[in-house]
Design a protein around this motif. Sequence first.
Motif, short mmCIF file in Angstrom:
data_model
loop_
_atom_site.label_atom_id
_atom_site.label_comp_id
_atom_site.label_asym_id
_atom_site.label_seq_id
_atom_site.Cartn_x
_atom_site.Cartn_y
_atom_site.Cartn_z
N HIS A 101 0.82 -1.21 0.00
CA HIS A 101 0.00 0.00 0.00
C HIS A 101 0.85 1.26 0.00
CE1 HIS A 101 -3.60 -2.31 0.77
NE2 HIS A 101 -2.93 -2.97 1.69
N PRO A 102 0.67 2.12 -1.01
CA PRO A 102 1.31 3.43 -0.93
C PRO A 102 0.51 4.33 0.02
CG PRO A 102 0.03 3.25 -2.95
CD PRO A 102 -0.04 1.91 -2.26
N ASP A 115 5.23 8.27 -1.26
CA ASP A 115 5.42 7.72 0.08
C ASP A 115 4.75 6.35 0.14
OD1 ASP A 115 6.69 10.06 0.75
OD2 ASP A 115 4.99 10.91 1.82
N VAL A 116 5.52 5.34 0.54
CA VAL A 116 5.03 3.96 0.50
C VAL A 116 5.43 3.20 1.75
CG1 VAL A 116 5.19 3.87 -2.03
CG2 VAL A 116 7.09 3.02 -0.64
N GLY A 117 4.69 2.14 2.02
CA GLY A 117 5.12 1.14 2.99
C GLY A 117 5.98 0.13 2.26
N ALA A 133 6.74 -3.59 6.99
CA ALA A 133 6.92 -2.41 6.15
C ALA A 133 7.39 -1.23 6.99
CB ALA A 133 5.61 -2.05 5.46
N PHE A 134 8.22 -0.41 6.36
CA PHE A 134 8.64 0.86 6.93
C PHE A 134 8.27 1.95 5.93
CE2 PHE A 134 11.39 -2.21 8.96
CZ PHE A 134 11.41 -1.78 10.27
N LEU A 135 7.90 3.12 6.43
CA LEU A 135 7.51 4.22 5.55
C LEU A 135 8.75 4.80 4.87
CD1 LEU A 135 4.93 5.65 4.69
CD2 LEU A 135 5.35 7.33 6.48
N HIS A 136 8.71 4.79 3.55
CA HIS A 136 9.80 5.32 2.72
C HIS A 136 9.25 6.41 1.80
CE1 HIS A 136 13.30 2.42 3.08
NE2 HIS A 136 12.39 1.93 3.91
N ARG A 137 10.13 7.33 1.45
CA ARG A 137 9.78 8.35 0.44
C ARG A 137 10.72 8.17 -0.74
NH1 ARG A 137 8.61 14.09 2.33
NH2 ARG A 137 6.53 13.11 2.36
N PHE A 159 -1.20 -0.72 6.00
CA PHE A 159 -2.40 0.01 5.57
C PHE A 159 -2.22 1.53 5.61
CE2 PHE A 159 -3.93 -4.05 7.38
CZ PHE A 159 -4.37 -4.61 6.20
N SER A 160 -1.11 2.01 5.07
CA SER A 160 -0.88 3.46 5.04
C SER A 160 -1.87 4.13 4.09
CB SER A 160 0.56 3.74 4.60
OG SER A 160 0.87 3.07 3.39
#
Length: 182
Positions: A101-102, A115-117, A133-137, A159-160
């Motif tokens: 999920h982005p 920005d994605v998981g 998952a970690f939040l990345h840009r 579920f970002s």
Amino acid sequence: FFGYSPVAPYLRYHEVDASGQLVHSADIDLPAGVMMHDFAITERYAVFFDAPAVFDLDAMMTGEPALSWRPDNGTRIGIMPRRGTSSDIRWFEIDPCYVFHPLNAYVDDNVVVCDVGRHAWVSMEPEVYTPPAFLHRWTFDLASGAVSEERIDERTHAFSRVDDRVVGRPHRYGWVVSHRDG
């Protein structure tokens, strides 16, 4: 919206207007059938995640997992004008990873920010768990072709998402589901 398949065409992209009428469709060329769980949009672009979670129909027919992780295939991010075709996509190669999920994507001048998981990899094998998952840009410079990536949060999540009113536009906040420490 889009659909993906283990058989060609592997990816199909569509747009509907506010009245629900289909106004655009395009088959997107991919080298293999991959599990593309989600995609992102900006006001001008559709963003596709071509990750190496590859369908293996032969394995599935023998009772093995229908997906295999093939990092040698690489991971590509495709950025296509919203009413574009497969020939209009710009592909950006990144380190192998998987995105379920982005959070959101938007355009800032000539840069697409996404920005994605980000998962290190994905598994469909029983008792082999996909890493968190970690939040990345990711930033994709459409003029130079440069790509950059940074981890923007150290908490694991799933579920970002952003408020629907800012999907495809710059956002200040996002929401995720995460576990509680302790």
